[in-house]
Design a protein around this motif. Structure first.
Motif, short mmCIF file in Angstrom:
data_model
loop_
_atom_site.label_atom_id
_atom_site.label_comp_id
_atom_site.label_asym_id
_atom_site.label_seq_id
_atom_site.Cartn_x
_atom_site.Cartn_y
_atom_site.Cartn_z
N TYR A 196 68.64 38.39 13.16
CA TYR A 196 69.82 37.58 12.89
C TYR A 196 70.23 37.69 11.42
O TYR A 196 69.41 37.51 10.52
N GLY A 238 72.51 35.77 8.98
CA GLY A 238 73.20 34.50 8.92
C GLY A 238 74.42 34.50 8.03
O GLY A 238 74.51 35.28 7.07
N GLU A 239 75.35 33.62 8.35
CA GLU A 239 76.54 33.38 7.54
C GLU A 239 76.70 31.88 7.34
O GLU A 239 76.25 31.08 8.17
N ASP A 267 77.04 28.80 10.12
CA ASP A 267 76.44 29.09 11.42
C ASP A 267 75.56 27.93 11.87
O ASP A 267 74.89 27.28 11.07
N GLU A 280 72.45 23.73 10.20
CA GLU A 280 73.59 24.56 9.83
C GLU A 280 73.25 25.34 8.57
O GLU A 280 72.55 24.84 7.68
N ARG A 324 80.46 33.44 17.47
CA ARG A 324 80.82 32.31 16.63
C ARG A 324 82.07 31.63 17.19
O ARG A 324 83.09 32.28 17.38
N HIS A 334 79.24 24.65 19.11
CA HIS A 334 78.04 25.24 19.72
C HIS A 334 77.21 24.18 20.43
O HIS A 334 76.10 24.46 20.85
N ASN A 367 73.49 30.48 16.70
CA ASN A 367 73.97 31.81 16.35
C ASN A 367 72.83 32.81 16.15
O ASN A 367 73.05 34.02 16.17
#
Length: 232
Positions: A75, A77-78, A81, A143, A180, A184, A198
């Motif tokens: 993964y 990440g951003e 997310d 998050e 995304r 969620h 995510n």
């Protein structure tokens, strides 16, 4: 009676008609292009004048740069997310969280809601009680707050919808399958709550009633009104 007969002709590609190129799926060893004007990106290698895929995935083109985004990968990440992770270590004013990324993510003590909903500076007493709040093996929803220079993630659980997860089942899928989107957190008509992380971790739990939807902090505040010494 007239009959309309036409000779077979070569079909035109949809991309030539619509003016765009469809998503190109490749497997290891497939030739992506023989044009030497393109630059090699991740998931590709050059053999002579050919640019070849080294992994199975989708070809992404950014100007003259070509890379292959693999179907199965760790993964990346951003910020913003939603992730589901497992606590692996309790450290000094922080927890380490396994989120299926290349490095362990970090959840700082200052980035969580203390039981009771108190907004104040964290003290040495709070640090000593960290394991009472989140211990090794606990599952959480959080998050992504920021991404460090080495690629590791900084998480937060300040919103009431995040925090410790209880009474449910964890399912792991490839992160590329979770897109995304705006939300969620899903409440299904069958009586289940689903958190689509995510990072590929999906949490399924029974749908709580209105009374059971109280967070840990809210519950502690109701129970410990007469025992402030038990709060963080």
């Amino acid at each position: 009676m007239s009959v309309d007969a036409r000779l077979p002709t070569k079909r035109k590609r949809i991309s030539a008609l619509a003016g765009f190129e469809p998503r190109h799926i490749v497997s290891p060893g497939d030739v992506i292009t023989e044009d030497t004007g393109y630059m090699r990106g991740h998931g590709t290698y050059v053999d002579g004048d050919k640019l070849i895929a080294s992994v199975a995935g989708i070809v992404d083109r950014v100007n003259k740069l070509i890379c292959v985004r693999p179907f199965k990968t760790r993964y990346n990440g951003e910020v913003g997310d939603v992730v589901v992770g497992r606590i692996t270590e309790v450290g000094q004013r922080r927890w380490k969280v396994e989120t299926f990324s290349r490095l362990d993510s970090v959840l700082l003590l200052s980035s969580v809601n203390l039981p009771g909903g108190e907004l104040r500076r964290r003290s040495a007493e709070d640090e000593l009680k960290m394991r009472h709040f989140l211990a090794e093996g606990d599952l959480i929803s959080a998050e992504v707050q920021s991404v460090y220079s080495d690629g590791s993630l900084s998480l937060h659980t300040r919103s009431l919808k995040y925090g410790k997860l209880k009474e449910g089942t964890l399912i792991q899928v490839p992160p590329s399958l979770v897109k995304r989107c705006k939300t969620h957190f899903l409440h299904l008509p069958c009586g289940a709550t689903v958190i689509l992380g995510n990072n590929g971790y999906v949490w399924i739990s029974p749908l709580d009633n209105e009374e059971a939807t109280l967070t840990d902090g809210q519950t502690d505040r109701l129970i410990n009104d007469d025992a402030p010494q038990n709060r963080f």
